[in-house]
Design a protein around this motif. Structure first.
Motif, PDB file in Angstrom:
ATOM      1  N   GLY A 239       0.794  -1.220   0.000  1.00 20.35           N
ATOM      2  CA  GLY A 239       0.000   0.000   0.000  1.00 20.35           C
ATOM      3  C   GLY A 239       0.825   1.268   0.000  1.00 20.35           C
ATOM      4  N   SER A 240       2.150   1.153  -0.194  1.00 18.57           N
ATOM      5  CA  SER A 240       3.004   2.341  -0.254  1.00 18.57           C
ATOM      6  C   SER A 240       2.645   3.198  -1.459  1.00 18.57           C
ATOM      7  CB  SER A 240       4.472   1.921  -0.340  1.00 18.57           C
ATOM      8  OG  SER A 240       4.865   1.197   0.806  1.00 18.57           O
ATOM      9  N   GLU A 241       2.861   4.508  -1.339  1.00 21.19           N
ATOM     10  CA  GLU A 241       2.595   5.422  -2.444  1.00 21.19           C
ATOM     11  C   GLU A 241       3.533   5.116  -3.604  1.00 21.19           C
ATOM     12  OE1 GLU A 241       0.221   7.620  -2.702  1.00 21.19           O
ATOM     13  OE2 GLU A 241      -0.557   7.262  -0.677  1.00 21.19           O
ATOM     14  N   PHE A 242       3.031   5.306  -4.834  1.00 16.56           N
ATOM     15  CA  PHE A 242       3.847   4.928  -5.991  1.00 16.56           C
ATOM     16  C   PHE A 242       5.098   5.798  -6.109  1.00 16.56           C
ATOM     17  CE2 PHE A 242       5.105   5.030 -10.450  1.00 16.56           C
ATOM     18  CZ  PHE A 242       5.273   3.673 -10.676  1.00 16.56           C
ATOM     19  N   HIS A 243       5.035   7.061  -5.680  1.00 14.50           N
ATOM     20  CA  HIS A 243       6.218   7.906  -5.820  1.00 14.50           C
ATOM     21  C   HIS A 243       7.381   7.372  -4.982  1.00 14.50           C
ATOM     22  CE1 HIS A 243       4.632   9.728  -2.047  1.00 14.50           C
ATOM     23  NE2 HIS A 243       5.900  10.002  -1.810  1.00 14.50           N
ATOM     24  N   ILE A 248      12.874   4.639  -5.593  1.00  9.35           N
ATOM     25  CA  ILE A 248      13.771   3.497  -5.404  1.00  9.35           C
ATOM     26  C   ILE A 248      14.186   2.899  -6.739  1.00  9.35           C
ATOM     27  CG2 ILE A 248      13.868   1.124  -4.540  1.00  9.35           C
ATOM     28  CD1 ILE A 248      12.241   2.045  -2.144  1.00  9.35           C
ATOM     29  N   LEU A 249      13.232   2.741  -7.642  1.00  8.01           N
ATOM     30  CA  LEU A 249      13.545   2.138  -8.955  1.00  8.01           C
ATOM     31  C   LEU A 249      14.464   3.032  -9.767  1.00  8.01           C
ATOM     32  CD1 LEU A 249      10.082   0.619  -9.976  1.00  8.01           C
ATOM     33  CD2 LEU A 249      12.040  -0.524  -8.913  1.00  8.01           C
ATOM     34  N   GLU A 250      14.217   4.350  -9.728  1.00  8.65           N
ATOM     35  CA  GLU A 250      15.096   5.277 -10.454  1.00  8.65           C
ATOM     36  C   GLU A 250      16.509   5.232  -9.891  1.00  8.65           C
ATOM     37  OE1 GLU A 250      12.007   8.779 -11.966  1.00  8.65           O
ATOM     38  OE2 GLU A 250      13.007   8.966 -10.018  1.00  8.65           O
ATOM     39  N   ALA A 251      16.619   5.125  -8.576  1.00  4.73           N
ATOM     40  CA  ALA A 251      17.942   5.046  -7.961  1.00  4.73           C
ATOM     41  C   ALA A 251      18.681   3.771  -8.350  1.00  4.73           C
ATOM     42  CB  ALA A 251      17.809   5.128  -6.436  1.00  4.73           C
ATOM     43  N   ASN A 252      17.940   2.756  -8.758  1.00  2.00           N
ATOM     44  CA  ASN A 252      18.558   1.498  -9.171  1.00  2.00           C
ATOM     45  C   ASN A 252      18.651   1.360 -10.693  1.00  2.00           C
ATOM     46  OD1 ASN A 252      19.001  -0.614  -6.758  1.00  2.00           O
ATOM     47  ND2 ASN A 252      17.269   0.716  -6.264  1.00  2.00           N
ATOM     48  N   ILE A 259       9.093   2.230 -15.702  1.00  8.74           N
ATOM     49  CA  ILE A 259       8.445   2.843 -14.535  1.00  8.74           C
ATOM     50  C   ILE A 259       7.034   3.296 -14.888  1.00  8.74           C
ATOM     51  CG2 ILE A 259       8.510   4.819 -12.970  1.00  8.74           C
ATOM     52  CD1 ILE A 259      11.534   4.542 -12.878  1.00  8.74           C
ATOM     53  N   GLN A 260       6.836   3.850 -16.102  1.00  2.82           N
ATOM     54  CA  GLN A 260       5.503   4.281 -16.526  1.00  2.82           C
ATOM     55  C   GLN A 260       4.566   3.076 -16.654  1.00  2.82           C
ATOM     56  OE1 GLN A 260       4.147   7.372 -16.883  1.00  2.82           O
ATOM     57  NE2 GLN A 260       2.255   6.206 -17.175  1.00  2.82           N
ATOM     58  N   LYS A 261       5.076   1.970 -17.206  1.00  9.85           N
ATOM     59  CA  LYS A 261       4.252   0.763 -17.324  1.00  9.85           C
ATOM     60  C   LYS A 261       3.891   0.218 -15.944  1.00  9.85           C
ATOM     61  CE  LYS A 261       5.792  -0.859 -21.853  1.00  9.85           C
ATOM     62  NZ  LYS A 261       6.399  -1.981 -22.602  1.00  9.85           N
ATOM     63  N   LEU A 262       4.842   0.307 -14.995  1.00 13.14           N
ATOM     64  CA  LEU A 262       4.550  -0.145 -13.637  1.00 13.14           C
ATOM     65  C   LEU A 262       3.497   0.745 -12.984  1.00 13.14           C
ATOM     66  CD1 LEU A 262       5.432  -2.290 -11.533  1.00 13.14           C
ATOM     67  CD2 LEU A 262       6.957  -0.550 -10.585  1.00 13.14           C
ATOM     68  N   LYS A 263       3.553   2.048 -13.277  1.00 13.46           N
ATOM     69  CA  LYS A 263       2.538   2.960 -12.758  1.00 13.46           C
ATOM     70  C   LYS A 263       1.167   2.581 -13.309  1.00 13.46           C
ATOM     71  CE  LYS A 263       1.307   7.851 -12.437  1.00 13.46           C
ATOM     72  NZ  LYS A 263       1.641   9.236 -12.861  1.00 13.46           N
ATOM     73  N   ASP A 264       1.105   2.240 -14.616  1.00 15.50           N
ATOM     74  CA  ASP A 264      -0.160   1.786 -15.214  1.00 15.50           C
ATOM     75  C   ASP A 264      -0.665   0.533 -14.508  1.00 15.50           C
ATOM     76  OD1 ASP A 264       0.106   3.851 -17.006  1.00 15.50           O
ATOM     77  OD2 ASP A 264       0.956   2.597 -18.593  1.00 15.50           O
ATOM     78  N   GLU A 297      16.167  -6.740 -14.502  1.00 15.39           N
ATOM     79  CA  GLU A 297      17.090  -5.607 -14.442  1.00 15.39           C
ATOM     80  C   GLU A 297      17.647  -5.432 -13.022  1.00 15.39           C
ATOM     81  OE1 GLU A 297      18.224  -3.525 -16.850  1.00 15.39           O
ATOM     82  OE2 GLU A 297      17.282  -4.871 -18.291  1.00 15.39           O
ATOM     83  N   MET A 298      16.786  -5.530 -12.024  1.00 15.17           N
ATOM     84  CA  MET A 298      17.227  -5.387 -10.641  1.00 15.17           C
ATOM     85  C   MET A 298      18.192  -6.503 -10.256  1.00 15.17           C
ATOM     86  SD  MET A 298      15.902  -2.632  -9.378  1.00 15.17           S
ATOM     87  CE  MET A 298      16.120  -2.910  -7.630  1.00 15.17           C
ATOM     88  N   ASN A 299      17.930  -7.719 -10.742  1.00 10.74           N
ATOM     89  CA  ASN A 299      18.803  -8.850 -10.408  1.00 10.74           C
ATOM     90  C   ASN A 299      20.190  -8.666 -11.013  1.00 10.74           C
ATOM     91  OD1 ASN A 299      19.156 -11.409  -9.117  1.00 10.74           O
ATOM     92  ND2 ASN A 299      19.148 -12.357 -11.140  1.00 10.74           N
ATOM     93  N   LYS A 300      20.253  -8.162 -12.267  1.00  9.07           N
ATOM     94  CA  LYS A 300      21.554  -7.910 -12.894  1.00  9.07           C
ATOM     95  C   LYS A 300      22.365  -6.900 -12.085  1.00  9.07           C
ATOM     96  CE  LYS A 300      20.135  -8.851 -17.661  1.00  9.07           C
ATOM     97  NZ  LYS A 300      19.903  -8.245 -19.002  1.00  9.07           N
ATOM     98  N   ARG A 301      21.702  -5.834 -11.650  1.00 11.28           N
ATOM     99  CA  ARG A 301      22.413  -4.809 -10.876  1.00 11.28           C
ATOM    100  C   ARG A 301      22.821  -5.342  -9.500  1.00 11.28           C
ATOM    101  NH1 ARG A 301      19.474  -2.391 -14.531  1.00 11.28           N
ATOM    102  NH2 ARG A 301      20.045  -0.336 -15.336  1.00 11.28           N
TER     103      ARG A 301
END
Length: 308
Positions: A239-243, A248-252, A259-264, A297-301
């Motif tokens: 239930g965390s806010e999307f922003h 966090i995703l941008e920082a990674n 990110i836009q698709k995830l927001k959708d 992508e997160m796993n690669k990083r």
């Protein structure tokens, strides 16, 4: 007369050039290929028609993003469910190849001919930021008379004997499996731990993509999986806010497109939860791809950071 012929030839030439420009596709030529086929061309009335949509290209899985998949137009068939899976491999020349396979399950309505009209798939080439469309051909399937179900006509005595034999075999196989499992555990007391991304990807592929649940149920499972991942990986409660998630995703290093698709995906979840709106098959596959690409992508990083 010669001037008239020359003028006529010039007019034909201009028309040919204009036609070739208008007939060009709405996207750049690419290596992505579409193949559709049936598991069987003839199916009994009391069985399922299995229809495969296969996309393949040379490169990484994130080379192409699927933007939209139209629902198949059916004749004498009813959609029962679908599933999807992605595959990545290297050929003999060490070139990367990716395959996305979507499986549709249809229920026949009556004997005779049935048809699956072409579907349209819109995609984006992430290397060029250009979009394109692929359209499949119409496929026919013959619906035959229903067949007898396995086991029909067995009497009670035969069923009891078969049940006892199966029980005996189960006990024997279970004992053997337990023995080998104990031997394996003794030889390998400690296995390599999976990253949170690898754990989520395993659950995504085994329990959601291959599931025959309805789209709404798969969508709910996908929400639960991604929320659990965010909580385990970053400590974000459900239930965390999307922003907060976006930061966090941008920082990674996750790109704006994903990110836009995830927001959708999150906004669609609100409508499904509070307005009771249905989830289409095409929407579901796009959201499945989005979550899978982000986890990859997160796993690669994550792995690169551990090796650094």
């Amino acid at each position: 007369m010669k001037r008239f012929i020359a003028a006529f030839v010039l007019i034909l030439l201009f028309l040919a050039i204009g036609f070739s420009q208008s007939a060009a596709p709405d996207s750049v030529d690419s290596e992505i290929q579409l193949r559709t086929y049936l598991a069987k061309d003839a199916v009994p009335l009391n069985k399922e028609v299995v229809y495969y949509v296969e996309l393949s290209w040379q490169g990484e899985l994130n080379r192409y993003h699927i933007l939209d998949i139209s629902d198949p137009v059916l004749t004498n068939l009813k959609l029962r469910g679908s599933g999807s899976a992605n595959r990545f491999y290297l050929d003999k020349n060490k070139h990367p190849h990716s395959v996305k396979k979507i499986t549709f399950y249809f229920t026949p309505l009556e004997m005779g001919m049935a048809y699956i009209d072409g579907i349209t798939i819109k995609y984006e080439d992430t290397a060029t930021n250009q979009t394109g469309r692929l359209i499949s051909e119409r496929l026919p399937v013959k619906i035959l008379e229903p067949v007898d179900q396995p086991g029909k006509g067995l009497d009670l005595g035969k069923i009891l004997i078969i049940g006892l034999v199966l029980l005996f075999l189960f006990v024997v196989l279970f004992s053997i499996a337990r023995y080998f499992q104990k031997t394996k555990d003794a030889a390998q007391p400690q296995e390599e731990n999976l990253t949170p991304e690898e754990t989520a990807l395993k659950e995504l592929r085994e329990n959601i993509q291959l599931s025959r649940d309805l789209p709404e149920k798969k969508f709910e499972k996908l929400q639960q999986l991604f929320n659990s991942y965010l909580k385990e990986r970053f400590g974000l409660p459900s239930g965390s806010e999307f922003h907060e998630i976006k930061i966090i995703l941008e920082a990674n290093g996750i790109g704006d497109g994903l990110i836009q698709k995830l927001k959708d995906f999150f906004e669609r979840g609100e409508l499904v939860k509070f307005a009771g709106e249905p989830v289409s098959e095409s929407e579901l596959h796009i959201f499945l791809d989005t979550v899978e690409l982000i986890l990859n992508e997160m796993n690669k990083r994550n792995i690169s950071g551990q090796q650094a």
